[in-house]
Scaffold this motif. Sequence first.
Motif, mmCIF file in Angstrom:
data_model
loop_
_atom_site.group_PDB
_atom_site.id
_atom_site.type_symbol
_atom_site.label_atom_id
_atom_site.label_comp_id
_atom_site.label_asym_id
_atom_site.label_seq_id
_atom_site.Cartn_x
_atom_site.Cartn_y
_atom_site.Cartn_z
ATOM 1 N N GLY A 182 0.847 -1.175 0.000
ATOM 2 C CA GLY A 182 0.000 0.000 0.000
ATOM 3 C C GLY A 182 0.889 1.234 0.000
ATOM 4 N N PHE A 183 0.442 2.282 0.640
ATOM 5 C CA PHE A 183 1.234 3.511 0.752
ATOM 6 C C PHE A 183 2.481 3.216 1.578
ATOM 7 C CE2 PHE A 183 2.628 7.491 2.486
ATOM 8 C CZ PHE A 183 2.263 8.473 1.568
ATOM 9 N N VAL A 184 3.648 3.470 0.991
ATOM 10 C CA VAL A 184 4.923 3.220 1.669
ATOM 11 C C VAL A 184 5.570 4.552 2.025
ATOM 12 C CG1 VAL A 184 7.197 2.145 1.516
ATOM 13 C CG2 VAL A 184 5.231 1.077 0.376
ATOM 14 N N ARG A 185 5.900 4.725 3.295
ATOM 15 C CA ARG A 185 6.577 5.959 3.728
ATOM 16 C C ARG A 185 8.014 5.929 3.207
ATOM 17 N NH1 ARG A 185 4.501 3.870 8.718
ATOM 18 N NH2 ARG A 185 2.437 4.718 9.177
ATOM 19 N N SER A 186 8.279 6.772 2.214
ATOM 20 C CA SER A 186 9.592 6.776 1.576
ATOM 21 C C SER A 186 9.826 8.119 0.916
ATOM 22 C CB SER A 186 9.658 5.667 0.514
ATOM 23 O OG SER A 186 8.745 5.953 -0.544
ATOM 24 N N LYS A 187 10.996 8.279 0.301
ATOM 25 C CA LYS A 187 11.294 9.510 -0.410
ATOM 26 C C LYS A 187 10.314 9.724 -1.559
ATOM 27 C CE LYS A 187 16.244 9.292 0.657
ATOM 28 N NZ LYS A 187 17.605 9.104 0.091
ATOM 29 N N MET A 188 9.877 8.632 -2.185
ATOM 30 C CA MET A 188 8.960 8.742 -3.313
ATOM 31 C C MET A 188 7.627 9.368 -2.910
ATOM 32 S SD MET A 188 7.388 5.749 -5.795
ATOM 33 C CE MET A 188 8.920 5.394 -6.639
ATOM 34 N N THR A 189 7.192 9.102 -1.679
ATOM 35 C CA THR A 189 5.883 9.594 -1.240
ATOM 36 C C THR A 189 5.989 10.795 -0.301
ATOM 37 O OG1 THR A 189 5.866 8.003 0.590
ATOM 38 C CG2 THR A 189 4.837 7.315 -1.483
ATOM 39 N N ALA A 190 7.197 11.305 -0.127
ATOM 40 C CA ALA A 190 7.376 12.458 0.765
ATOM 41 C C ALA A 190 6.512 13.629 0.307
ATOM 42 C CB ALA A 190 8.843 12.877 0.787
ATOM 43 N N GLY A 191 5.793 14.216 1.252
ATOM 44 C CA GLY A 191 4.946 15.348 0.938
ATOM 45 C C GLY A 191 3.528 14.982 0.550
ATOM 46 N N LEU A 192 3.265 13.699 0.321
ATOM 47 C CA LEU A 192 1.917 13.260 -0.029
ATOM 48 C C LEU A 192 1.122 12.945 1.225
ATOM 49 C CD1 LEU A 192 2.669 10.835 -3.004
ATOM 50 C CD2 LEU A 192 2.061 13.254 -3.105
#
Length: 251
Positions: free
Chosen positions: A188-198
């Motif tokens: 699912g949603f993974v806390r990472s650099k790719m999703t930073a700010g989302l």
Amino acid sequence: MKDAFGIPQSLLVLGGTSEIALATTRRLIARRTRTVWLAGRPSHALERSAADLRALGADVRTVAFDALDPESHETVLGKVFAEGDIDMVLLAFGVLGDQARDERAPLNAVRVAQTNYTGAVSASLVSASALQSQGHGSLVVLSSVAGERARRANFIYGSSKAGLDVFCQGLGDALHGTGVHVMVVRPGFVRSKMTAGLEEAPLATTPEAVATAIELGLRRRSETVWVPGALRVVMSALRHVPRVAFRRLPI
């Protein structure tokens, strides 16, 4: 060869700077993995990742690999497999894109599709063929729950993952009985650099949690892994929500 618990001794990572891939590699090195190939675009980040893994005791090499250059895949990956058997290939490259921007700039959307789908199809087929030739190994592919049903918020990314997911399911069926194991991982949603700010989605997870699930999936020789596991039930329910109602959901 894999050990008695299904843990690979040699690993090829396609997407060598992926946080999920690196968390998985660290976890596998702590178990049994001793030879690692990190494939990705040449960069300081790739070299730093390799250095960090070498500090854990593994023999780590880097190889220049570009998902957007499928004509090079057979040559690049062929050289890796020529060095010796690979027990596991982890396909972890991909881009999230920016839905609002990419809708206004079709070439951006095409780049997302080419990276996440056509580049992955090419790399998967080349890797699967090499694994089949050696008679053993696992191909682990990072998909996403975003591919389970198109959502207004990310249907460009989701459609690319949906295509890859279906492709890999079929590839797994085609390779059944050959000694090659294909495992699709749906985080699912993974806390990472790719999703930073989302904005964080419910049931958010971490690269380390995905890595744990991948190891367990290897031990069980699973074909599909959901992270977290509760998403299997959630997405099953969402798939059956009538479209008129689905459009009203805040997702």
